[in-house]
Structure formats: structure tokens, C-alpha cells
Design a protein around this motif. Structure first.
Motif, PDB file in Angstrom:
ATOM      1  N   UNK A 142       0.713  -1.179   0.065  1.00 14.80           N
ATOM      2  CA  UNK A 142      -0.108  -0.165  -0.001  1.00 14.80           C
ATOM      3  C   UNK A 142       0.856   1.158  -0.071  1.00 14.80           C
ATOM      4  N   UNK A 143       1.864   1.256   0.905  1.00 14.20           N
ATOM      5  CA  UNK A 143       2.754   2.505   1.012  1.00 14.20           C
ATOM      6  C   UNK A 143       3.701   2.632  -0.274  1.00 14.20           C
ATOM      7  N   UNK A 144       3.835   1.709  -1.114  1.00 12.99           N
ATOM      8  CA  UNK A 144       5.042   1.531  -2.223  1.00 12.99           C
ATOM      9  C   UNK A 144       3.969   2.200  -3.195  1.00 12.99           C
ATOM     10  N   UNK A 145       2.597   1.938  -3.208  1.00  7.50           N
ATOM     11  CA  UNK A 145       1.566   2.382  -4.346  1.00  7.50           C
ATOM     12  C   UNK A 145       1.432   3.954  -4.278  1.00  7.50           C
ATOM     13  N   UNK A 165      13.605  11.414  -5.147  1.00 11.67           N
ATOM     14  CA  UNK A 165      13.624  11.725  -3.871  1.00 11.67           C
ATOM     15  C   UNK A 165      12.413  10.979  -3.144  1.00 11.67           C
ATOM     16  N   UNK A 166      11.222  10.757  -3.914  1.00  8.27           N
ATOM     17  CA  UNK A 166      10.057   9.907  -3.543  1.00  8.27           C
ATOM     18  C   UNK A 166      10.373   8.696  -2.721  1.00  8.27           C
ATOM     19  N   UNK A 170      10.267   7.340   1.020  1.00  5.57           N
ATOM     20  CA  UNK A 170       9.525   6.128   1.574  1.00  5.57           C
ATOM     21  C   UNK A 170      10.474   5.085   2.263  1.00  5.57           C
ATOM     22  N   UNK A 171      11.722   4.962   1.708  1.00  8.15           N
ATOM     23  CA  UNK A 171      12.577   3.845   2.225  1.00  8.15           C
ATOM     24  C   UNK A 171      13.077   4.608   3.650  1.00  8.15           C
ATOM     25  N   UNK A 187      12.895  -6.430   0.948  1.00 13.53           N
ATOM     26  CA  UNK A 187      12.109  -5.119   0.100  1.00 13.53           C
ATOM     27  C   UNK A 187      12.950  -4.502  -0.872  1.00 13.53           C
ATOM     28  N   UNK A 188      14.270  -4.227  -0.322  1.00 17.85           N
ATOM     29  CA  UNK A 188      15.203  -3.539  -1.398  1.00 17.85           C
ATOM     30  C   UNK A 188      15.613  -4.573  -2.467  1.00 17.85           C
TER      31      UNK A 188
END
Length: 365
Positions: A142-145, A165-166, A170-171, A187-188
Motif C-alpha cells: 500500500x505504501x509502495x503504491x 526523492x520520493x 519512502x525507504x 524489500x530492497x
């Protein structure tokens, strides 16, 4: 009146005032040789006055708790900004190959700057709500979207700096939200694999060329590569105390492109020297500490995450900007907070500071 001003933290706003003074003095110097001398200086002076007023209004009369309790406000801000980013692609004027602005009658605005704040607010709200199970795939997705939509629209402008930058924000917010390191590594790895697959099968040749030029400015020796070379010369020739206000050779003779915006730091160092640069770093450090301290003393997860998220915005933006000026990072086009000429980034920074001041006021009652 005294009680009113006591609710404005001197330790938070003082470093910003010092940065504003450095910005205006340098822009005064850089605008002396313009066709319309001092126009840039006067515009930025107005923006600082306006933004300080906005900061005061938000700090005094806005209740940040609406961001922590009202989902419609947070989601509404995110969607409103998403619409603005789409409008930029449809009707925004193309300036130097980039469509990043919306022009109104009396001013222009960069929605990408609002998107940075909107994303931090949304992620802070989401992570504060789901921090216990943030490692679950559906929460991460969800946060990735949320982040990916903004990053993709920035890429289409094309604004590679903001797209990167975004992702970095997030990371960074994943880490400060309590995500375990092993989950972060997994995740990376997934992100790297998806990036490689996208490069191989989905990106068009012109999009690949855009990324390669971003990563290696020497592919564009008359564009970003030239700017970086001139920036390094300006910094390298500055000496301990600089050449003096209005005396910078490369800046005054216009050998350094975008001296008022992207390469403000190089122009500043040429005239103020190493001592001036160190002074800037100390002032930034003072501001960072104040934001971190307010976040640390906050009483709920949202306010802590918002303070740390905005701190990430500042640190990442400064790092990417200085990296481009010094030649060890690609040119991103990101401004130097509170210093570079422009109103959009300045306004969003002051809004964020107003929210942080309001957080401090609420928790001190």
C-alpha cells in the motif's frame, strides 16, 4: 501579544531567519547584473515575508491533530495533489524540457513540492496506524503504491530528481517507522529486481537515455555536465573567506548556470568561502536538532513520524543538492531548502515548520 509570541519557538525559527538572511544577501548579489536588477531579490523577499506569515498562522491557529484523526483530510490532500500532478502533464508549460509548473495569474506553482509534504503526512498517518504490522506485504505494498504514483508522475514530467526523492523518503520512513532490517533488505532486493525487469522490458529507449544522462552528466557535456564543471570551479576557487559579496567571478559573469536555484551553493561558496559554507552547515544542524527534539518529545506516533519524515525531506534534499554541486551525485534540480530562489519549495517548508511548531505547542499545554 507576549503570550502569543511565546507560542513561537525562537530556537526553531531562529536558524530559518539566519538562512533567509544568507539567501537574500546572496540573491541580492546575484541579481545586480540582471536586465532588471534586484527583481529576483525583491520577489524572494516578498516570498519570505509571506511564508513567515503562513508559518505564524499555521503554528497559532491550525490543529495538527486533524492530520492524525481525520482520514478524509489526509487522503483528500493526497488525491488533490495527485490531480495537480496530472494537470501539470496535461496543461503545464514546458520549461527547458520539463513540465513541472502550473501558471496562475500572479504566480506559478510546482505541485511536486506539495506532493513531498502530502506524501510524508500520508505515510506518517499510515505507519502510525499500522506500525505493529507494517512488515506485512499488504501494508508495504500500500505504501509502495502511494509513493509509486507520485514517483511515476514525477518521472513523466520528467523530473528524475523528485522521482528518486520520493523513493528515498519512502525507504527512510520505513526505517524510522520500526520496520525490521531483514524485512528492509528483502524489500530492497525486490525493488532492485523490479527495476531491472522494468529496464529490460518496459522502458522505452528515450526513457533509458533520460536515466543514463541523469546518472552520468558527462553524456550531456553542454548541459548538466557543463553546469557541474563550473560549480566545482566556483567552489574550488573560493578560498577560506570567498571573493566577497558581488565579487564572484563565475557567478557575476554568468559562467555558472542556474546560480540562483540549482547551483545556489556553488555561487554562495564562491562569494562567502569555506567559512560561509561551514556556517550554513552549523545553521542547518541547529534546525535539524530542533526538529528532531520536538519529534522525540512528541506524545504520539504520528507527530513523531511527521517530524522525522520532514527531517528526512530536508536531509535528503540538501544531500542531493550539495552532491550535485560538488560533482559526486547527478544533477537532480532539487533546490537548497530556505536558500535557493523560488516560492513553491519555500512555502511548503514553512507550512511543514508551522505544523511542527503546532505539534510543540499542543504537547506543551
Amino acid at each position: 501579544m507576549n503570550k502569543t509570541w511565546k507560542q513561537i519557538s525562537f530556537s526553531l525559527i531562529a536558524p530559518v531567519i539566519l538562512l533567509a538572511l544568507f539567501s537574500l544577501l546572496t540573491l541580492y548579489s546575484l541579481s545586480l547584473q540582471d536586465r532588471d536588477p534586484l527583481q529576483i531579490f525583491k520577489k524572494q523577499a516578498f516570498w519570505f515575508i509571506f511564508c513567515f506569515a503562513v508559518f505564524y498562522i499555521i503554528a497559532r491557529f491550525f490543529d495538527y491533530r486533524i492530520l492524525n484523526t481525520q482520514n478524509f483530510f489526509v487522503i483528500g490532500l493526497y488525491l488533490f495533489t495527485l490531480i495537480l500532478l496530472i494537470l501539470v502533464l496535461l496543461i503545464g508549460p514546458n520549461i527547458k524540457g520539463t513540465s513541472g509548473w502550473l501558471n496562475f495569474k500572479f504566480f506559478s506553482f510546482q505541485p511536486i513540492e506539495l506532493a513531498k509534504l502530502a506524501l510524508v503526512i500520508l505515510l506518517a498517518r499510515y505507519f502510525a496506524t499500522w506500525h505493529i504490522e507494517i512488515w506485512r506485504p499488504r501494508r508495504l505494498l500500500a505504501t509502495a503504491v502511494y509513493t509509486g504514483l507520485y514517483a511515476f508522475l514525477a518521472f513523466l514530467q520528467p523530473d528524475m530528481g523528485s522521482a528518486v526523492f520520493f523513493v528515498l523518503i519512502w525507504l527512510g520512513m520505513l526505517l524510522v517507522s520500526g520496520l525490521k532490517f531483514k524485512h528492509f533488505v528483502i524489500l530492497l532486493i525486490i525493488f532492485v529486481i523490479l527495476s531491472l525487469v522494468s529496464w529490460q522490458y518496459f522502458l522505452k529507449p528515450y526513457q533509458k537515455e533520460r536515466i543514463l544522462t541523469f546518472l552520468n552528466p558527462d553524456r550531456d557535456p553542454l548541459g548538466s555536465g557543463y553546469s557541474v564543471s563550473q560549480a566545482k570551479i566556483a567552489i574550488g576557487s573560493a578560498g577560506l573567506f570567498g571573493k566577497g559579496l558581488g565579487q564572484g567571478l563565475l557567478t557575476q559573469l554568468r559562467f555558472l548556470p542556474e546560480a540562483k536555484t540549482d547551483f545556489f551553493f556553488a555561487a554562495f561558496v564562491e562569494e562567502w568561502g569555506v567559512v560561509g559554507a561551514l556556517t550554513l552547515f552549523l545553521i542547518y544542524g541547529w534546525l535539524f536538532f530542533q526538529i528532531y527534539h520536538i519529534g522525540l518529545k512528541s506524545e504520539n506516533n504520528f507527530s513523531r513520524l511527521f517530524c522525522f519524515g520532514y527531517l528526512l525531506i530536508l536531509i535528503v534534499q540538501i544531500f542531493l543538492n550539495l552532491g550535485a554541486n560538488l560533482g559526486f551525485l547527478p544533477v537532480t534540480g532539487l533546490p537548497l531548502p530556505f536558500l535557493s530562489y523560488g516560492g513553491s519549495n519555500l512555502l511548503i517548508n514553512f507550512i511543514a515548520l508551522g505544523i511542527i511548531q503546532n505539534i510543540k505547542n499542543v504537547h506543551q499545554k
